[in-house]
Design an enzyme around this catalytic site. Structure first.
Site, PDB file in Angstrom:
ATOM      1  CG  ASP A   1      -1.587  -1.273   1.258  1.00  0.00           C
ATOM      2  OD1 ASP A   1      -2.335  -1.823   0.246  1.00  0.00           O
ATOM      3  OD2 ASP A   1      -2.025  -1.850   2.423  1.00  0.00           O
TER       4      ASP A   1
ATOM      5  CD  GLU B   1      -9.512  -2.065  -1.650  1.00  0.00           C
ATOM      6  OE1 GLU B   1      -9.689  -1.682  -0.557  1.00  0.00           O
ATOM      7  OE2 GLU B   1      -9.256  -2.976  -2.353  1.00  0.00           O
TER       8      GLU B   1
END
Length: 567
Positions: A24, A193
């Site tokens: 991430d 997302e």
């Protein structure tokens, strides 16, 4: 004003640039430096930050200290904790926004989203302040002195969409309270997302993680002429490897666009390098950080510099040219003075044990269970809970960064009961680990009924493998506990072989005789892709100790070495 410097010969970076459990990635440029923050989940230190001047060579630059209120993730499940931090720079200070997730695999994520700021990534971060917590993967957007919070929203209701679109809320920059309404920017039939927003060419561009974080992962861009939308989705992905399992870098997604000093563009993203196993592809190294170059096409959409949408292993990046201003990217803004200095832990950090690359589970290591001062040159661990605890494990570990690796450590301990143990561990989570431990066993021929209080018994090395079916003892070897013993493990792809060193003084080179312990074990179970539940971290190698009765047993460790060999 532009500042022009002499051109620099292009460099070739090799992906992943931050290797082994660095998922991430959120990248920002401040002056000549690039910074990347990554998820830490249930591990401390929270939110590691790396930095680079050239995009090819990265170094640890510190972490967001105090990211979790109370500095404890006790009770958080495996792969819970700190998810998807987003790093930004407003011209004066760094901002980070992230979620602390306390439920995994349920309709309710039970999360709280926090914001913290700092003048320097290795400096003092402000106490985290909670903001609107629609869902995980938040991000901040700075424009004209205003601050906006982006997020995915989750609908937990029966029949609801767990990923129910991207929302945006303006925040007061000082109080972080809401300003006005929350805006729904976009909904999509495919899971989206991880929103990241930037302005370019008269458009607001929304980079979205698409399709989930596994092999179906990708990046899709949407854009709008106005900040609050509506947003139009690009007709094709910017980045993905889901359509071709032969691409070396899989799971490509969760990206952020950043402008370089010479006016070029790059994309940071997560990726994974799977092992091919009889059980299918498995990513033992977790999700890692990679970088691609980006160009803008004639219609104003971002495209990979090398064409297509598959991530490249080798990427040519340009030199450090002129410093041009970019919206919300720190272009033309000098980096903080301290950012040019090597990272040095502050004296207030609880223990030198935690110096990177060491990590520990759910809390800081401190003098109560991890000690480097009593016996200089050794790490003393005081045993606490067992390896499946979510509260008080005594474990220190480092990331495994390549498919070929070797770890070893010398341990000295005197276990007196089967409830005490200490040794070397390969760790993914409470349901996936391999450990070789010094412990106690009943006298030869006596049943395993725990009669340790009668005296007798002996010290053994116990090799245990744990998977979703439970824990199994793969081998037991009696050893002499009167002297330290060196434990080791060699990882070759999907296979782990444990060993110990016997009689080092009798060996001509002083290294001792390496004695195998048990059969080869399946290392691929220590991966994101094994098991029936969501898993988001990566394999680690480390040391641990336990004492299930009164937490008084201690073990001393020295000479820990983890060697990872690139392919």
């Amino acid at each position: 004003m532009s500042q022009v410097t002499s051109p620099v010969t292009p460099r070739v970076l090799r992906n992943p640039v931050i290797r082994g459990f660095a998922p991430d990635p959120s990248m920002v440029r401040v002056g000549d430096w690039y910074y990347v923050a990554t998820s830490s989940f249930e591990w401390y230190p929270t939110i590691p930050v790396h930095r680079s001047r050239d995009l090819a060579h990265w170094e640890y630059a510190g972490h967001v200290r105090g990211a979790v209120p109370g500095d404890s993730l006790a009770g958080v499940p495996d792969s819970g904790g700190v998810w998807a931090p987003s790093l930004s720079w407003d011209g004066e200070r760094f901002w980070v926004v992230y979620s602390v997730v306390r439920s995994v695999g349920t309709p309710y994520f039970d999360l709280d989203t926090y914001v913290s700021t700092a003048s320097h990534v290795a400096g003092k971060w402000t106490a985290p302040r909670r903001v609107a917590s629609h869902g995980f993967d938040p991000a901040l957007f700075h424009e004209d002195g205003r601050l906006w919070l982006l997020n995915m929203q989750s609908d937990h209701r029966p029949g609801g969409q767990r990923f129910a679109g991207i929302v945006m809320t303006e925040l007061n920059r000082e109080t972080l309270s809401r300003v006005g309404d929350t805006h729904l920017l976009l909904q999509h039939e495919r899971l989206v997302e991880g929103p990241k927003l930037l302005r370019h060419g008269g458009w607001y561009h929304l980079a979205l993680a698409e399709g989930g974080t596994g092999f179906e992962h990708g990046v899709r861009v949407a854009r709008s002429r106005t900040l609050t939308g509506p947003y139009e989705l690009d007709s094709r992905p910017l980045l993905t490897s889901r359509d071709d399992p032969s691409v070396p870098l899989q799971k490509a997604g969760h990206a952020e666009l950043v402008e370089t000093p010479d006016g070029g563009w790059v994309l940071s993203h997560l990726t994974a390098r799977p092992l091919r196993t009889p059980h299918g592809p498995r990513c033992t190294l977790g999700r890692e950080t990679a970088i691609q170059t980006v160009v803008w096409d004639a219609d104003g959409w971002p495209r990979l510099g090398h064409g297509g949408w598959h991530p490249a292993v080798k990427v040519e990046v340009g030199g450090r040219g002129g410093c041009r201003e970019g919206v919300g990217l720190g272009g033309g803004v000098p980096a903080p003075e301290e950012a040019h200095e090597p990272y040095v832990p502050e004296p207030s950090e609880p223990s030198e044990v935690l110096a990177w690359p060491w990590s520990t589970l759910r809390s800081y290591a401190d003098a109560s269970w991890a000690d480097t001062t009593t016996r200089p040159g050794w790490i003393r661990l005081r045993g606490r809970h067992g390896p499946e605890s979510r509260w008080a494990q005594s474990l220190l570990a480092q990331r495994i960064t390549e498919h070929r690796a070797k770890a070893q450590v010398t341990v000295e301990a005197r276990p007196r009961t089967f409830t005490q143990a200490a040794g070397l561990v390969l760790w993914y989570c409470a349901k996936s680990y391999l450990s070789l431990d010094l412990t106690w066993a009943e006298p030869e021929g006596e049943a395993q009924r725990g009669q340790q209080w009668r005296g007798g018994g002996h010290t053994v090395l116990s090799l245990v493998e744990r998977d979703e079916e439970g824990a199994r003892q793969a081998a037991v070897v009696e050893v002499d506990a009167r002297t330290p013993v060196t434990l080791g493990v060699t990882v070759e792809g999907a296979e782990a072989r444990f060993w110990f060193v016997r009689d080092p003084d009798r060996d001509a080179d002083g290294d001792g005789v390496r004695v195998p312990v048990g059969p080869p074990l399946d290392f691929s179970r220590l991966s994101d892709d094994y098991g029936s539940r969501l898993r988001f971290t990566g394999a680690m190698a480390g040391i641990h100790a336990r004492d299930l009765v009164d937490a008084s047993f201690t073990a001393d460790f020295s000479g820990f070495r983890l060697t990872c060999v690139p392919d």
